[in-house]
Write a protein that holds these residues in place. Structure first.
Motif, short mmCIF file in Angstrom:
data_model
loop_
_atom_site.label_atom_id
_atom_site.label_comp_id
_atom_site.label_asym_id
_atom_site.label_seq_id
_atom_site.Cartn_x
_atom_site.Cartn_y
_atom_site.Cartn_z
N ASP A 161 -22.15 12.22 29.53
CA ASP A 161 -22.22 12.97 28.17
C ASP A 161 -23.62 14.23 28.41
O ASP A 161 -24.69 13.77 28.08
CB ASP A 161 -22.54 12.14 27.14
N ARG A 162 -23.23 15.22 29.07
CA ARG A 162 -24.39 15.97 29.30
C ARG A 162 -24.86 16.52 28.16
O ARG A 162 -26.07 17.20 28.29
CB ARG A 162 -23.45 17.50 30.10
N GLY A 163 -24.72 16.57 26.85
CA GLY A 163 -25.09 16.97 25.75
C GLY A 163 -25.96 16.05 25.04
O GLY A 163 -26.25 16.17 23.77
N VAL A 164 -25.95 14.99 25.62
CA VAL A 164 -26.58 13.74 24.99
C VAL A 164 -28.02 14.00 24.20
O VAL A 164 -28.42 13.69 22.99
CB VAL A 164 -26.48 12.46 25.64
N ASN A 165 -28.79 14.66 25.12
CA ASN A 165 -30.22 15.08 24.87
C ASN A 165 -30.35 16.03 23.93
O ASN A 165 -31.42 16.32 23.31
CB ASN A 165 -31.14 15.21 25.98
N GLU A 166 -29.40 16.92 23.37
CA GLU A 166 -29.05 17.69 22.52
C GLU A 166 -28.89 17.13 21.12
O GLU A 166 -28.80 17.75 19.99
CB GLU A 166 -28.44 18.96 22.75
N GLY A 167 -28.40 16.06 21.00
CA GLY A 167 -27.76 15.37 20.03
C GLY A 167 -26.77 14.19 20.21
O GLY A 167 -25.81 14.30 20.48
N LEU A 168 -27.48 13.14 20.10
CA LEU A 168 -26.76 11.84 20.13
C LEU A 168 -25.86 11.50 19.12
O LEU A 168 -26.38 11.45 17.82
CB LEU A 168 -27.65 10.59 20.39
N VAL A 169 -24.48 11.43 19.34
CA VAL A 169 -23.64 10.99 18.00
C VAL A 169 -22.90 9.66 18.30
O VAL A 169 -22.19 9.51 19.36
CB VAL A 169 -22.63 12.22 17.99
N LEU A 170 -23.00 8.79 17.59
CA LEU A 170 -22.42 7.54 17.74
C LEU A 170 -21.63 7.27 16.46
O LEU A 170 -21.91 7.15 15.54
CB LEU A 170 -23.51 6.24 17.61
N ASN A 171 -20.44 6.81 17.16
CA ASN A 171 -19.18 6.45 16.25
C ASN A 171 -19.41 4.78 15.96
O ASN A 171 -19.30 4.07 17.16
CB ASN A 171 -17.89 6.61 16.75
N PRO A 172 -19.83 4.47 14.67
CA PRO A 172 -20.04 2.83 14.78
C PRO A 172 -18.79 1.98 15.03
O PRO A 172 -19.27 0.91 15.26
CB PRO A 172 -20.58 2.72 13.42
N GLN A 173 -17.76 2.36 14.71
CA GLN A 173 -16.72 1.57 15.28
C GLN A 173 -16.47 1.60 16.86
O GLN A 173 -16.10 0.51 17.36
CB GLN A 173 -15.51 2.04 14.63
N GLN A 174 -16.75 2.74 17.41
CA GLN A 174 -16.40 2.85 18.81
C GLN A 174 -17.44 2.65 19.78
O GLN A 174 -17.17 1.89 20.93
CB GLN A 174 -15.68 4.26 19.04
N HIS A 175 -18.55 2.89 19.40
CA HIS A 175 -19.57 2.99 20.55
C HIS A 175 -20.74 1.90 20.13
O HIS A 175 -21.97 1.84 21.15
CB HIS A 175 -20.43 4.34 20.37
N LEU A 176 -20.54 0.97 19.20
CA LEU A 176 -21.68 0.07 19.04
C LEU A 176 -21.22 -1.51 19.37
O LEU A 176 -21.73 -2.25 19.00
CB LEU A 176 -22.09 0.19 17.66
N THR A 177 -20.15 -1.42 19.93
CA THR A 177 -19.33 -2.97 20.22
C THR A 177 -20.12 -3.48 21.57
O THR A 177 -20.42 -2.97 22.83
CB THR A 177 -17.89 -2.95 20.69
N PRO A 178 -20.98 -4.81 21.29
CA PRO A 178 -21.85 -5.12 22.28
C PRO A 178 -21.05 -6.02 23.40
O PRO A 178 -20.09 -6.79 23.00
CB PRO A 178 -22.79 -6.28 21.40
N LEU A 179 -21.40 -5.91 24.51
CA LEU A 179 -20.62 -6.76 25.52
C LEU A 179 -21.70 -8.00 25.89
O LEU A 179 -22.70 -8.01 25.44
CB LEU A 179 -20.46 -6.01 27.03
N TRP A 180 -20.83 -8.98 26.06
CA TRP A 180 -21.65 -10.43 26.38
C TRP A 180 -21.18 -11.01 27.84
O TRP A 180 -21.30 -12.26 27.93
CB TRP A 180 -21.72 -11.16 25.12
#
Length: 457
Positions: A161-180
């Motif tokens: 994600d080469r643009g992450v430091n220009e603006g992090l965009v998180l989809n709460p359904q897709q990107h916040l699922t914790p692994l265990w």
């Protein structure tokens, strides 16, 4: 009357309270332990309230109300109420959470409140809350605290994600699922928490379980004059309120007579007597503030008005005395306040700069996102003066929306004069927040003075 608290002790006490309170249910249990040690007794809402003077509290889920009638002056005695909330933004476990994807075991979560989502990435997370289980005599609830790093929300590498430091965009359904775990098969969350609370998986009926950062609270900074901790919004107010109530009821001038004694009967003296200015101190810690307070135990519920009315009834009063008591009641609604951020000074109202370790913050908003008016402000200003505590004023910029808290709802439900206040902090709604080490003691001192009988407003 002095209302000073030791800064080091209160900072350490706050850190211990926060670490023991990863969920609203644990916060109420921890507050209850402190109150019990100070002579408060638990009442069941299904039982009649005692008619003798004393110190009591009730718990409804993640909410708690505590009070002392030792300074009562008859059934129409007004109340001095300090309000706060026990919940904080986090990630909460869904009813059917077990997932498997790309060789990983994951848990489905739902976002609670308005967290800074990026602050939950790459943190060691535990699990806490309550679990409803099938018991020998029906449904039971048990507290759950797994204070081990069992979950992690892994962030995507910058190479992908080469643009992450220009603006992090998180989809709460897709990107916040914790692994265990690592497996092609889903895990067994029900069995896991069942073992943690001592029952079989089949006896786990439901849960209110959430994630928490397991890193301990601690003092930080060059001079260790800052506190880094989770859930300071709003456990810092909850802790200060508990400490203030315990301090005030423990003072000799606040001690009540033996129940049934002649001195106890004398508390029913008519208005205009020497003790007519006394008030009943009440602490209320609400759950669900971060999601709007509309629940059976939130600030929009009948919890506070009902308990206040039952206190009046137990003293021999009726509806008339209850409304007389409310007419003289003052509510101080506490929630954390925005300190001026050194990296974003343009986000703050330039005439109202707020300093860490600068004392409590009086909050005002013309659109009544805060309930403060002149009379309520005067009550809080007077309390700070009596405590010898410095006080600050917060007003939001006109070109930015203003947050809110339980104050306006409490004012509307009770009709009582209400003032909103807080303690200064940075990183509000982060998984890890920051306040000053001096502010917890200043906070508790101001609230103790607010509770105290010298108050005349």
């Amino acid at each position: 009357m002095a209302f000073s608290f030791d800064s080091d002790s209160e900072a350490a006490g706050l850190c211990a309270f926060v670490d023991a309170s990863p969920s609203p249910f644990h916060a109420c249990a921890e507050a209850a332990q402190l109150l019990e040690a100070a002579g408060f007794s638990l009442l069941a809402e299904t039982n009649a309230f005692p008619t003798d003077v004393g110190r009591h509290y009730v718990i409804r889920g993640g909410s708690l109300i505590a009070w002392s009638t030792e300074t009562a002056n008859g059934p129409a005695t007004p109340f001095r109420v300090v309000g706060a909330h026990t919940d904080s933004p986090n990630l909460r476990i869904k009813p059917e959470p077990d997932l498997a994807r790309a060789g990983w075991q994951l848990l489905g979560v739902e976002v609670y409140g308005g967290p800074l989502l990026n602050s939950w990435l790459d943190r060691d997370l535990g699990l806490s809350g309550r679990v409803a289980v099938r018991g020998a005599f029906g449904v039971e609830t048990r507290l759950l605290m797994i204070n081990e790093p069992v979950l992690r929300v892994a962030q995507l590498a910058p190479h992908l994600d080469r643009g992450v430091n220009e603006g992090l965009v998180l989809n709460p359904q897709q990107h916040l699922t914790p692994l265990w775990g690592v497996s092609a098969e889903p895990g067994d969350f029900r069995g896991y928490i069942g073992a943690a609370v001592g029952v079989e998986a089949a006896d786990v009926l439901s849960w209110d379980v959430m994630t928490h950062d397991v890193q301990p609270s601690r003092c930080v900074g060059r001079d260790l004059d800052l506190i880094a901790a989770p859930r300071l919004d709003n456990l810092a107010t909850s802790y200060a309120g508990v400490q203030a109530l315990i301090d005030v009821v423990g003072r000799p001038e606040m001690s009540g007579p033996e129940p049934g004694s002649a001195a106890a009967s004398a508390l029913a003296s008519p208005p205009g007597s020497a003790s007519a200015s006394r008030a009943i101190p009440v602490l209320v810690l609400f759950d669900h503030e971060e999601v709007g307070s509309q629940s059976e135990r939130g600030a929009m519920s009948t919890l506070l008005p009902t308990v206040l009315e039952r206190i009046v009834i137990s003293a021999g009063g009726g509806r008339e005395e209850f409304h007389r008591a409310l007419a003289g009641t003052v509510v101080a609604s506490g929630d954390m306040a925005h300190a001026t951020h050194p990296n974003y000074p343009e986000k703050h109202e330039p005439q109202h700069q707020i300093a860490i370790n600068g004392g409590p913050v009086l909050k005002t908003n013309a659109k009544l996102r805060y309930a403060t008016d002149a009379v309520g402000a005067a009550a809080f200003i007077t309390a700070c003066e009596q405590a010898g505590v410095p006080m600050q004023h917060f007003v939001n910029r006109n070109d930015l929306p203003c947050g809110t808290t339980v104050g306006p709802m409490t004012a509307a439900l009770t009709g009582a004069t209400t003032v909103d206040f807080g303690a200064p902090m940075l990183s509000m709604h982060s998984a890890r927040e920051m306040c000053g080490t001096k502010d917890p003691a200043l906070y508790a001192g101001a609230l103790a003075a607010f509770f105290a009988p010298e108050q005349s407003i």
